[in-house]
Design a protein around this motif. Structure first.
Motif, PDB file in Angstrom:
ATOM      1  N   THR A  72       0.818  -1.195   0.000  1.00  0.00           N
ATOM      2  CA  THR A  72       0.000   0.000   0.000  1.00  0.00           C
ATOM      3  C   THR A  72       0.852   1.244   0.000  1.00  0.00           C
ATOM      4  N   SER A  73       0.219   2.355  -0.398  1.00  0.00           N
ATOM      5  CA  SER A  73       0.932   3.622  -0.396  1.00  0.00           C
ATOM      6  C   SER A  73       0.865   4.285   0.976  1.00  0.00           C
ATOM      7  N   SER A  74       0.025   3.798   1.843  1.00  0.00           N
ATOM      8  CA  SER A  74      -0.009   4.277   3.223  1.00  0.00           C
ATOM      9  C   SER A  74      -0.049   3.047   4.120  1.00  0.00           C
ATOM     10  N   SER A  75       0.186   3.260   5.406  1.00  0.00           N
ATOM     11  CA  SER A  75       0.246   2.101   6.294  1.00  0.00           C
ATOM     12  C   SER A  75      -1.134   1.490   6.483  1.00  0.00           C
ATOM     13  N   VAL A  76      -1.218   0.196   6.309  1.00  0.00           N
ATOM     14  CA  VAL A  76      -2.453  -0.554   6.488  1.00  0.00           C
ATOM     15  C   VAL A  76      -2.103  -1.773   7.322  1.00  0.00           C
ATOM     16  N   THR A  77      -3.002  -2.156   8.181  1.00  0.00           N
ATOM     17  CA  THR A  77      -2.736  -3.306   9.031  1.00  0.00           C
ATOM     18  C   THR A  77      -2.679  -4.590   8.207  1.00  0.00           C
ATOM     19  N   GLY A  99       0.059 -16.652 -15.744  1.00  0.00           N
ATOM     20  CA  GLY A  99       0.919 -15.517 -15.478  1.00  0.00           C
ATOM     21  C   GLY A  99       0.480 -14.749 -14.253  1.00  0.00           C
ATOM     22  N   THR A 100       1.275 -13.756 -13.897  1.00  0.00           N
ATOM     23  CA  THR A 100       0.986 -12.894 -12.764  1.00  0.00           C
ATOM     24  C   THR A 100       0.794 -11.479 -13.268  1.00  0.00           C
ATOM     25  N   VAL A 101      -0.294 -10.868 -12.839  1.00  0.00           N
ATOM     26  CA  VAL A 101      -0.623  -9.500 -13.224  1.00  0.00           C
ATOM     27  C   VAL A 101      -0.453  -8.617 -11.998  1.00  0.00           C
ATOM     28  N   GLN A 102       0.315  -7.550 -12.141  1.00  0.00           N
ATOM     29  CA  GLN A 102       0.464  -6.577 -11.064  1.00  0.00           C
ATOM     30  C   GLN A 102      -0.592  -5.498 -11.285  1.00  0.00           C
ATOM     31  N   VAL A 103      -1.445  -5.273 -10.276  1.00  0.00           N
ATOM     32  CA  VAL A 103      -2.457  -4.230 -10.386  1.00  0.00           C
ATOM     33  C   VAL A 103      -2.321  -3.244  -9.236  1.00  0.00           C
ATOM     34  N   ARG A 104      -2.707  -2.025  -9.505  1.00  0.00           N
ATOM     35  CA  ARG A 104      -2.803  -0.983  -8.476  1.00  0.00           C
ATOM     36  C   ARG A 104      -4.242  -0.486  -8.547  1.00  0.00           C
ATOM     37  N   PHE A 105      -4.882  -0.407  -7.364  1.00  0.00           N
ATOM     38  CA  PHE A 105      -6.261   0.067  -7.342  1.00  0.00           C
ATOM     39  C   PHE A 105      -6.452   1.035  -6.193  1.00  0.00           C
ATOM     40  N   THR A 106      -7.504   1.834  -6.313  1.00  0.00           N
ATOM     41  CA  THR A 106      -7.804   2.855  -5.325  1.00  0.00           C
ATOM     42  C   THR A 106      -9.131   2.537  -4.667  1.00  0.00           C
ATOM     43  N   LEU A 107      -9.139   2.614  -3.326  1.00  0.00           N
ATOM     44  CA  LEU A 107     -10.351   2.410  -2.543  1.00  0.00           C
ATOM     45  C   LEU A 107     -10.800   3.748  -1.978  1.00  0.00           C
ATOM     46  N   THR A 130     -15.265   1.291  -1.672  1.00  0.00           N
ATOM     47  CA  THR A 130     -15.568   1.115  -3.090  1.00  0.00           C
ATOM     48  C   THR A 130     -14.303   1.276  -3.929  1.00  0.00           C
ATOM     49  N   VAL A 131     -14.107   0.386  -4.885  1.00  0.00           N
ATOM     50  CA  VAL A 131     -12.974   0.499  -5.802  1.00  0.00           C
ATOM     51  C   VAL A 131     -13.320   1.594  -6.813  1.00  0.00           C
ATOM     52  N   THR A 132     -12.466   2.604  -6.890  1.00  0.00           N
ATOM     53  CA  THR A 132     -12.726   3.728  -7.798  1.00  0.00           C
ATOM     54  C   THR A 132     -11.834   3.703  -9.027  1.00  0.00           C
ATOM     55  N   ALA A 133     -10.752   2.947  -9.005  1.00  0.00           N
ATOM     56  CA  ALA A 133      -9.854   2.865 -10.156  1.00  0.00           C
ATOM     57  C   ALA A 133      -9.016   1.602 -10.053  1.00  0.00           C
ATOM     58  N   LEU A 146      -7.403   5.142  -0.424  1.00  0.00           N
ATOM     59  CA  LEU A 146      -6.281   4.256  -0.150  1.00  0.00           C
ATOM     60  C   LEU A 146      -5.859   3.599  -1.453  1.00  0.00           C
ATOM     61  N   ASP A 147      -4.589   3.699  -1.809  1.00  0.00           N
ATOM     62  CA  ASP A 147      -4.053   3.034  -2.993  1.00  0.00           C
ATOM     63  C   ASP A 147      -3.386   1.748  -2.546  1.00  0.00           C
ATOM     64  N   MET A 148      -3.695   0.668  -3.246  1.00  0.00           N
ATOM     65  CA  MET A 148      -3.099  -0.630  -2.941  1.00  0.00           C
ATOM     66  C   MET A 148      -2.549  -1.229  -4.221  1.00  0.00           C
ATOM     67  N   ALA A 149      -1.478  -1.989  -4.086  1.00  0.00           N
ATOM     68  CA  ALA A 149      -0.902  -2.723  -5.209  1.00  0.00           C
ATOM     69  C   ALA A 149      -0.834  -4.188  -4.814  1.00  0.00           C
ATOM     70  N   VAL A 150      -1.173  -5.055  -5.747  1.00  0.00           N
ATOM     71  CA  VAL A 150      -1.202  -6.472  -5.433  1.00  0.00           C
ATOM     72  C   VAL A 150      -0.902  -7.280  -6.709  1.00  0.00           C
ATOM     73  N   PRO A 151      -0.150  -8.373  -6.576  1.00  0.00           N
ATOM     74  CA  PRO A 151       0.010  -9.287  -7.713  1.00  0.00           C
ATOM     75  C   PRO A 151      -1.166 -10.274  -7.721  1.00  0.00           C
ATOM     76  N   ILE A 152      -1.673 -10.551  -8.896  1.00  0.00           N
ATOM     77  CA  ILE A 152      -2.751 -11.524  -9.031  1.00  0.00           C
ATOM     78  C   ILE A 152      -2.226 -12.630  -9.938  1.00  0.00           C
TER      79      ILE A 152
END
Length: 135
Positions: free
Chosen positions: A37-42, A70-78, A83-86, A124-130
């Motif tokens: 994440t771009s900010s601290s999250v538990t 394969g593995t897709v790296q995504v970044r999304f905004t909550l 709610t996912v906004t992007a 909150l911006d999060m990045a995760v591999p799927i």
């Protein structure tokens, strides 16, 4: 059902475009990787988000037939309400069907539980591999 916004790609070469066909949920063999994440999250919140993503995951039928993995790296905004906004593909798998499905599953998993510590602007911006694996 409303159409999902098309995910954007950042620096990902795109093979010939194709429309994914979602099949019934197909369990994926790799254990989930905790989101960054771009900010601290538990760790608990990250695990909750990851669980939502795993439950929403499906393997596109055509990709399964083609044996694409394969593995897709995504970044999304909550938003503050979860709610996912992007959603953006920041690292593609090399397979359009999997890349499109990765952001589609992020939108399917929305809304997430409200983030415990939303960043600037209440988001909150999060990045995760799927990972998509047929094994």
């Amino acid at each position: 059902m409303a159409a999902l916004p098309k995910p954007t790609t950042a620096g990902t070469p795109s093979p010939a475009a194709a429309t994914p066909t979602a099949a019934a949920g197909l369990p994926l063999s790799a254990p989930p990787t905790p989101p960054s994440t771009s900010s601290s999250v538990t760790a608990d919140y990250a695990a909750t988000v990851n669980g939502r993503l795993e439950r929403a995951k499906t393997y596109p039928r055509l990709a399964r037939m083609r044996r694409e993995e394969g593995t897709v790296q995504v970044r999304f905004t909550l938003a503050r309400d979860g709610t996912v906004t992007a959603c953006t593909v920041t690292g593609g798998s090399g397979h359009d069907l999997l890349d499109v499905e990765a952001c589609a599953l992020v939108y399917r998993a929305s809304p997430m539980p409200p983030p415990p510590d939303a960043g600037p602007g209440g988001r909150l911006d999060m990045a995760v591999p799927i990972r998509f694996s047929l094994n």
